[in-house]
Design a protein around this motif. Sequence first.
Motif, PDB file in Angstrom:
ATOM      1  N   UNK A 346       0.815  -1.132   0.056  1.00  0.00           N
ATOM      2  CA  UNK A 346       0.172  -0.144  -0.171  1.00  0.00           C
ATOM      3  C   UNK A 346       0.841   1.331  -0.039  1.00  0.00           C
ATOM      4  N   UNK A 347       1.862   1.535   0.827  1.00  0.00           N
ATOM      5  CA  UNK A 347       2.997   2.395   0.800  1.00  0.00           C
ATOM      6  C   UNK A 347       4.090   2.250  -0.189  1.00  0.00           C
ATOM      7  N   UNK A 348       4.274   1.280  -1.028  1.00  0.00           N
ATOM      8  CA  UNK A 348       5.329   1.014  -1.815  1.00  0.00           C
ATOM      9  C   UNK A 348       6.530   0.727  -1.196  1.00  0.00           C
ATOM     10  N   UNK A 349       6.495   0.402   0.253  1.00  0.00           N
ATOM     11  CA  UNK A 349       7.723   0.081   0.904  1.00  0.00           C
ATOM     12  C   UNK A 349       8.046  -1.300   1.022  1.00  0.00           C
ATOM     13  N   UNK A 350       9.290  -1.803   1.071  1.00  0.00           N
ATOM     14  CA  UNK A 350       9.219  -3.324   1.065  1.00  0.00           C
ATOM     15  C   UNK A 350       8.887  -3.746   2.425  1.00  0.00           C
ATOM     16  N   UNK A 351       8.245  -4.859   2.281  1.00  0.00           N
ATOM     17  CA  UNK A 351       7.477  -5.525   3.598  1.00  0.00           C
ATOM     18  C   UNK A 351       8.219  -7.060   3.772  1.00  0.00           C
ATOM     19  N   UNK A 352       9.122  -6.991   4.689  1.00  0.00           N
ATOM     20  CA  UNK A 352      10.045  -8.027   5.123  1.00  0.00           C
ATOM     21  C   UNK A 352       9.673  -8.235   6.572  1.00  0.00           C
ATOM     22  N   UNK A 353       9.716  -9.503   7.059  1.00  0.00           N
ATOM     23  CA  UNK A 353       9.581  -9.630   8.419  1.00  0.00           C
ATOM     24  C   UNK A 353       9.641 -11.121   8.825  1.00  0.00           C
ATOM     25  N   UNK A 354       8.932 -11.523   9.870  1.00  0.00           N
ATOM     26  CA  UNK A 354       8.742 -12.742  10.462  1.00  0.00           C
ATOM     27  C   UNK A 354       7.208 -12.912  10.714  1.00  0.00           C
ATOM     28  N   UNK A 355       6.619 -14.205  10.639  1.00  0.00           N
ATOM     29  CA  UNK A 355       5.428 -14.462  10.997  1.00  0.00           C
ATOM     30  C   UNK A 355       5.397 -15.306  12.369  1.00  0.00           C
ATOM     31  N   UNK A 356       6.578 -15.971  12.775  1.00  0.00           N
ATOM     32  CA  UNK A 356       7.034 -16.190  13.720  1.00  0.00           C
ATOM     33  C   UNK A 356       8.434 -16.645  14.202  1.00  0.00           C
ATOM     34  N   UNK A 357       8.949 -16.907  15.067  1.00  0.00           N
ATOM     35  CA  UNK A 357      10.411 -16.806  15.067  1.00  0.00           C
ATOM     36  C   UNK A 357      11.219 -17.659  14.049  1.00  0.00           C
ATOM     37  N   UNK A 358      10.625 -18.749  13.805  1.00  0.00           N
ATOM     38  CA  UNK A 358      11.368 -19.468  12.560  1.00  0.00           C
ATOM     39  C   UNK A 358      10.771 -19.407  11.101  1.00  0.00           C
ATOM     40  N   UNK A 359       9.768 -18.422  10.909  1.00  0.00           N
ATOM     41  CA  UNK A 359       9.050 -18.352   9.583  1.00  0.00           C
ATOM     42  C   UNK A 359       9.219 -16.900   9.137  1.00  0.00           C
ATOM     43  N   UNK A 360       9.990 -16.869   8.196  1.00  0.00           N
ATOM     44  CA  UNK A 360      10.343 -15.360   7.642  1.00  0.00           C
ATOM     45  C   UNK A 360       9.708 -15.173   6.032  1.00  0.00           C
ATOM     46  N   UNK A 361       9.494 -13.849   5.633  1.00  0.00           N
ATOM     47  CA  UNK A 361       8.950 -13.610   4.488  1.00  0.00           C
ATOM     48  C   UNK A 361       9.437 -12.120   4.100  1.00  0.00           C
ATOM     49  N   UNK A 362       9.337 -12.097   2.644  1.00  0.00           N
ATOM     50  CA  UNK A 362       9.623 -10.864   1.895  1.00  0.00           C
ATOM     51  C   UNK A 362       8.805 -10.711   1.044  1.00  0.00           C
ATOM     52  N   UNK A 363       8.074  -9.294   0.676  1.00  0.00           N
ATOM     53  CA  UNK A 363       7.340  -9.123  -0.289  1.00  0.00           C
ATOM     54  C   UNK A 363       7.065  -7.800  -0.555  1.00  0.00           C
ATOM     55  N   UNK A 364       6.451  -7.263  -1.313  1.00  0.00           N
ATOM     56  CA  UNK A 364       5.953  -5.562  -1.563  1.00  0.00           C
ATOM     57  C   UNK A 364       7.104  -5.141  -2.478  1.00  0.00           C
ATOM     58  N   UNK A 365       7.806  -5.801  -3.036  1.00  0.00           N
ATOM     59  CA  UNK A 365       8.641  -5.161  -4.069  1.00  0.00           C
ATOM     60  C   UNK A 365       8.314  -4.033  -4.819  1.00  0.00           C
ATOM     61  N   UNK A 366       7.214  -3.940  -5.149  1.00  0.00           N
ATOM     62  CA  UNK A 366       6.379  -2.934  -5.928  1.00  0.00           C
ATOM     63  C   UNK A 366       7.046  -2.428  -7.189  1.00  0.00           C
ATOM     64  N   UNK A 367       7.688  -3.315  -8.007  1.00  0.00           N
ATOM     65  CA  UNK A 367       8.130  -3.263  -9.226  1.00  0.00           C
ATOM     66  C   UNK A 367       9.661  -2.720  -9.227  1.00  0.00           C
ATOM     67  N   UNK A 368      10.093  -2.965  -8.232  1.00  0.00           N
ATOM     68  CA  UNK A 368      11.668  -2.331  -7.888  1.00  0.00           C
ATOM     69  C   UNK A 368      12.311  -3.333  -7.031  1.00  0.00           C
ATOM     70  N   UNK A 369      12.586  -4.645  -7.789  1.00  0.00           N
ATOM     71  CA  UNK A 369      13.091  -5.758  -7.085  1.00  0.00           C
ATOM     72  C   UNK A 369      14.284  -6.270  -7.383  1.00  0.00           C
TER      73      UNK A 369
END
Length: 427
Positions: A346-369
Motif C-alpha cells: 500500500x505504501x510501496x515500501x518493502x514488506x519483510x519480516x517474521x510470521x513467527x520466530x522461525x518463519x520469515x517472509x519478503x514481499x512488496x517489492x512494488x516493481x523495484x526488485x
Amino acid sequence: MSDRKGPTPTWYQASAPQRTAAPPLYGRRQVDVCILGGGFTGLSCALSLAEAGLRVAVIEAEQIGAGASGRNGGQLIFGYSCEQHKLVDLLGKADARRVFQWSLEGVQLVHQRCADYAIDCHWRPGHAHVPIRPRQVDELKRWQDSLHHDYDYPLEWWSAERLQSVLASRRYRGALFDPRSGHLHPLRLLQGMTEAAIKLGVEVYECSRVTRVERAPRLRFHTIAGEIEAEFGVLAGNALVRGIAAELDARIMPVASYIAVSEPLGEGPARRLIGNDMAVADINWAVDYFRLTHDHRLFFGGRASYSTLPPPSLRGTMQARVRKVFPQLQDLRFDHVWGGLIDISLNRAPHWGRLQPNLYFAQGFSGHGLNTANLAGKVIAEAIRGQADRLDVFERIRHLPFPGGRLLRTPLLVAAMSWYKLRDALW
C-alpha cells in the motif's frame, strides 16, 4: 512478472541458454532451511545460507524464472519503489539513511555474485530518470539535491540538449543520470544464481507448488507429492502466493505490467536511438521505461493495469506508447510481447519480516526488485544465522492492509490510480 494463467513466452527465454529443469519434489526431506519461491529473494537467501554451510531447499511452483524475477524490466537501480522521504516518515532520518545505503549494497551484491560465480547477464551501466512535465523537472532536481546532501549519492543533471545528444527523442525535458545503475538480463542472472546454488548443495525443486505450511517448532512445507521438514522457513513467492499466509495476502496487491521487445534493429540503428546504451524511465505514475538489448532490439515496458486485465489490443497499445517516445519508429514490429504480475504494498515500501520466530517472509517489492529482492534474501539469511539487526529495521516499517477487503480493494485501487494517471496526462 508472471501470469497466473500461465507464463507468456518472453524474449528472455528466447535469448537465454537452455537449462535442464530441476526435478519435482517427491517424498519426504529434511533440511535446515526451506524456501518457498525460486526468484531472486529465494535464491539470494539460499546462496547466502549455503555459503555459510547450512542445508537448504528451494521449492518453486513452476520453473525457475516463471515469476517476476525472470520476466521483469531488467533495470538494476538504487533505492526502493517508495520515495525516500516516505522512509524518513516511517523510520526516522537515521534508519532511512541506513536503509538507503543497504539498497546500494543490493546493487553491489548482484555485481559480486556475477563475479564470484562467473555469471554473464549482459550488464550495461547507466540509467536516466526523465521528466515530461515542468513540475517533474522540479521534482527531479529536488530529489537530486536530497540524494546528494542527505545520502551522499550525487547524480548528474542533464539538460534536454545533452540528453538529446544520446537519446533520439524530444519527449523529455532533461534527465537525472546515474552512471552506477544500469540494466541486465534478469533471467540469465537468475539461471546463474540457480546453478551456483545447486553446486553449493542447495536442493532445488521445480513444478512443486506448496499447498500448505504447517507452523510448528519444526516447519513442514507440503506439496501434492512431497513434504520438507525444516527448522527455518522463508516465504518468497510474492504476488503469486495466495492462501499460505492470510496475514500477508491482505498487504500486497497483484498489478499487471507489460513488456514488448522489437525485431532486431541492427547495431547502427539501435545506437542511433540510445547512443550510450543506458536504460531510461519516465517518472509518471504509470511509468514507461526502455533500453536496448544485447542483440540490438528496443526493449519497452509499461502500461500497468491495476485491475490486472490486459488492454484489448496489447500489441497496438505498446506500439502507440513507443511512438510517443520515438515518432520515427512508425513501422516498428515486436517479436515478443508479454505481461505478468508484480506485487505492490500500500505504501510501496518493502514488506519483510517474521510470521513467527522461525518463519520469515519478503514481499512488496512494488516493481523495484532487482536490487531489493537480492538484498532481502541476504538480510533474511543473516537473521536466520542470528544477526537480525537489519531485518529488525525493515520490520519496523508499518504496513496496512489494502482497504475494501477481498471484494472491493481492486476497484478502489483502480479508481485511485486513475486519478494519478489523469494528473500525469493533464498537469
